[in-house]
Design an enzyme around this catalytic site. Structure first.
Site, PDB file in Angstrom:
ATOM      1  NE  ARG A 169      17.401   9.899  24.106  1.00  0.00           N
ATOM      2  CZ  ARG A 169      16.685  10.269  25.140  1.00  0.00           C
ATOM      3  NH1 ARG A 169      16.710  11.529  25.542  1.00  0.00           N
ATOM      4  NH2 ARG A 169      15.935   9.407  25.789  1.00  0.00           N
ATOM      5  CG  ASP A 248      11.860   9.762  35.551  1.00  0.00           C
ATOM      6  OD1 ASP A 248      11.552  10.245  36.649  1.00  0.00           O
ATOM      7  OD2 ASP A 248      11.466  10.217  34.473  1.00  0.00           O
ATOM      8  CG  ASP A 258      15.098  11.961  29.213  1.00  0.00           C
ATOM      9  OD1 ASP A 258      15.696  11.461  28.238  1.00  0.00           O
ATOM     10  OD2 ASP A 258      14.244  11.347  29.878  1.00  0.00           O
TER      11      ASP A 258
HETATM   12  P1  AMP Z   1       9.636  12.705  30.415  1.00  0.00           P
HETATM   13  O1  AMP Z   1       8.730  13.665  31.098  1.00  0.00           O
HETATM   14  O2  AMP Z   1       9.854  13.028  28.949  1.00  0.00           O
HETATM   15  O3  AMP Z   1      10.924  12.484  31.145  1.00  0.00           O
HETATM   16  O4  AMP Z   1       8.847  11.322  30.380  1.00  0.00           O
HETATM   17  C1  AMP Z   1       8.347  10.672  31.505  1.00  0.00           C
HETATM   18  C2  AMP Z   1       7.859   9.304  31.110  1.00  0.00           C
HETATM   19  O5  AMP Z   1       6.802   9.397  30.181  1.00  0.00           O
HETATM   20  C3  AMP Z   1       8.902   8.416  30.447  1.00  0.00           C
HETATM   21  O6  AMP Z   1       8.659   7.097  30.847  1.00  0.00           O
HETATM   22  C4  AMP Z   1       8.639   8.608  28.980  1.00  0.00           C
HETATM   23  O7  AMP Z   1       9.060   7.512  28.212  1.00  0.00           O
HETATM   24  C5  AMP Z   1       7.144   8.745  28.972  1.00  0.00           C
HETATM   25  N1  AMP Z   1       6.635   9.543  27.851  1.00  0.00           N
HETATM   26  C6  AMP Z   1       6.684  10.886  27.712  1.00  0.00           C
HETATM   27  N2  AMP Z   1       6.105  11.279  26.563  1.00  0.00           N
HETATM   28  C7  AMP Z   1       5.684  10.167  25.950  1.00  0.00           C
HETATM   29  C8  AMP Z   1       4.994   9.887  24.729  1.00  0.00           C
HETATM   30  N3  AMP Z   1       4.626  10.861  23.898  1.00  0.00           N
HETATM   31  N4  AMP Z   1       4.716   8.606  24.435  1.00  0.00           N
HETATM   32  C9  AMP Z   1       5.072   7.596  25.262  1.00  0.00           C
HETATM   33  N5  AMP Z   1       5.709   7.789  26.426  1.00  0.00           N
HETATM   34  C10 AMP Z   1       6.014   9.049  26.772  1.00  0.00           C
HETATM   35 MG    MG Z   2      12.476  11.423  30.918  1.00  0.00          MG
END
Ligand code: AMP
Ligand code: MG
Length: 484
Positions: A169, A248, A258
């Site tokens: 992205r 975030d 995101d």
């Molecule tokens: P999100 O819900 O996708 O906004 O992610 C929330 C947090 O979890 C962020 O810090 C992401 O980088 C981390 N995160 C989500 N999924 C994963 C994954 N499969 N592996 C590592 N970090 C993750």
């Molecule tokens: Mg996120």
């Protein structure tokens, strides 16, 4: 600090070197040639097997060590001390004709911020992110973009076993409210100031001449708040719900960022919740404008120390910025609702006219996108049958016709204007699902057909009528959750 300073040049902890994990059997499913051209990518860096390896994370970008950044954030209202790019890697910072662009791989393996997770992303969610970014861009909504999508047979465990994919992205910056919260809540105020200085110098250069730092930062934060407000106003008038509006996931550039359990609403329901994991409805459609403001308040709390040396005065200045949100939101949302009704001039009673229509749509379980599109076609006979209260709809229609006629714009002209703001095509969950199922079999043609339509969402595309339709009756609504 040089105006050409990159995020990488800030060094750790802002951007920490991290490496991708080998993705076996990487194959490019789709690439965005137009965006690659905009970025000025040389053909050899874009086409062919070497490019696939680059966009899988299997080879580094020449001259650039990949980085991950640390951030924090309020998740569903509660502060989490440390998050970060757990599965995102900054692989390049390019100077392009349009300014600096960051390239980020999502799903290229765990980083130091993965917190025990696998660092991967599945094809289903990667494809949704790719499609949604490009659909939003075509709708005129500020968003991160999608450059490429690489797939692999690597198994990834979610609720079921799925396969891995890596999206590349692109954005001028992926910095989030949460980056600033991280430094403020861990009392690293000098580092907070360095990051703010970087963002202003790189991404708000028109503020660079404001000599006093307190004033410069106040103007910067006001702009961030206004951009967030305008973004959410755009979402609202497209029936778009983000699904996880945690701080975030809020871009300091006001980009949609995101794409997870997002959704374009089909049947209009003000209390619609698109994220199956959001059991309390915190991020319901109707809650999003206020949540955007709440998120901005968290950013202002975090950045208060940039506004004044003395804490009380700093807090006061931060709070004084927040009303900019409501002003910008109200102005933008009404301007956009009016445009959707083919109206131009602001008049008293416009908000009531919009609300009456939304109420009728909700009562009639009407499809949000198709209903607005059909209004522009001015076919009362076809339209009124969609509403459960045809007499109330007739009364609304008559009031709208009177209101519109009072602006002195001809019907043909109004119809044309409405077609340019009321899309016929949005990314419906069932369409993404069909494209995913084909892609899982290695067939990208459904994805390409869908993308072509989403890239021109206001056109008629007679041959593509099926992409305008809601999920077939009887088909259970797809549940999208945080699992991605
Ligand atoms: P999100 O819900 O996708 O906004 O992610 C929330 C947090 O979890 C962020 O810090 C992401 O980088 C981390 N995160 C989500 N999924 C994963 C994954 N499969 N592996 C590592 N970090 C993750
Ligand atoms: Mg996120």
């Amino acid at each position: 600090m040089s105006a050409r300073m990159t995020l990488a040049a800030l060094g750790p902890p802002y951007a920490t070197v991290a490496s991708a994990t080998l993705l076996p059997g990487a194959e490019r499913l789709i690439g965005n040639d137009a965006l690659a051209a905009e970025l000025g990518l040389a053909p050899q860096a874009w086409h062919g097997p070497e490019a696939t390896q680059l966009f899988a994370g299997n080879r580094p970008w020449p001259g650039y060590a990949p980085r991950a950044t640390v951030y924090a954030g309020h998740q569903f209202g509660r502060y989490t001390r440390q998050l970060g790019d757990g599965r995102a890697l900054l692989i390049a910072e390019l100077d392009t004709g349009q300014g600096r662009r960051e390239l980020q791989l999502k799903g290229a393996g765990p980083t130091p911020y993965a917190r025990g997770s696998d660092g991967r992303a599945v094809l289903r969610s990667s494809l949704r992110e790719y499609l949604a970014s490009e659909a939003m861009h075509a709708l005129g909504v500020p968003t991160t973009r999608a450059l490429s999508l690489v797939t692999s047979k690597l198994a990834v465990q979610r609720e079921r076993t799925e396969t891995a994919a890596v999206v590349c992205r692109v954005a001028p910056s992926f910095l989030r409210f949460g980056h600033f919260e991280y430094y403020a809540h861990s009392a690293q105020f000098e580092r907070l100031a360095v990051l703010a200085h970087h963002v202003v110098a790189q991404h708000f250069p028109h503020l660079a001449d404001v000599a006093a730092p307190g004033e410069r930062h106040a103007q910067w934060l006001t702009e961030v708040v206004e951009r967030q407000a305008r973004l959410i106003a755009m979402w609202q008038t497209l029936g778009f719900c983000h699904g996880v509006m945690n701080t975030d996931n809020c871009s300091v550039l006001g980009l949609t960022l995101d794409y997870g359990p997002f959704g374009f609403m089909e049947r209009f329901r003000a209390h619609h919740v698109c994220n199956h994991s959001d059991t309390e409805g915190r991020y319901a459609y109707r809650a999003q404008p206020a949540i955007g403001q709440w998120n901005c308040a968290r950013l202002l709390d975090a950045c208060a120390s940039l506004l004044h040396d003395e804490p009380e005065a700093a807090g006061e200045r931060a709070r004084a910025i927040l009303p900019a949100y409501e002003r910008a939101y109200n102005a933008t949302v009404m301007q956009r609702w009016r445009a959707k009704l083919g109206l131009h001039e602001a008049r008293e009673g416009d908000a009531a006219l919009v609300n009456r229509l939304l109420t009728l749509m909700q009562q009639g379980r009407c499809d949000f996108t198709l209903s607005f599109r059909a209004l522009g076609d001015q076919d009362l006979g076809a339209l009124r049958t969609r509403y459960s209260e045809p007499a109330a709809f007739d009364a609304w229609w008559a009031d709208w016709q009177l209101r519109a006629a009072s602006e002195g714009v001809g019907e043909a002209e109004r119809r044309e204007r409405m077609r340019r703001v009321n899309p016929r095509f949005v990314l419906r969950n069932h369409l993404a699902q069909t494209a995913t199922e084909a892609a899982e079999r290695g067939d990208a043609s459904a994805l390409q057909d869908l993308l072509r339509v989403l890239q021109r969402p206001f056109d008629e595309h007679a041959a593509s009528a099926r992409f305008a339709q809601p999920a077939p009756a009887g088909q259970p609504a797809l549940e999208v959750s945080c699992s991605s």
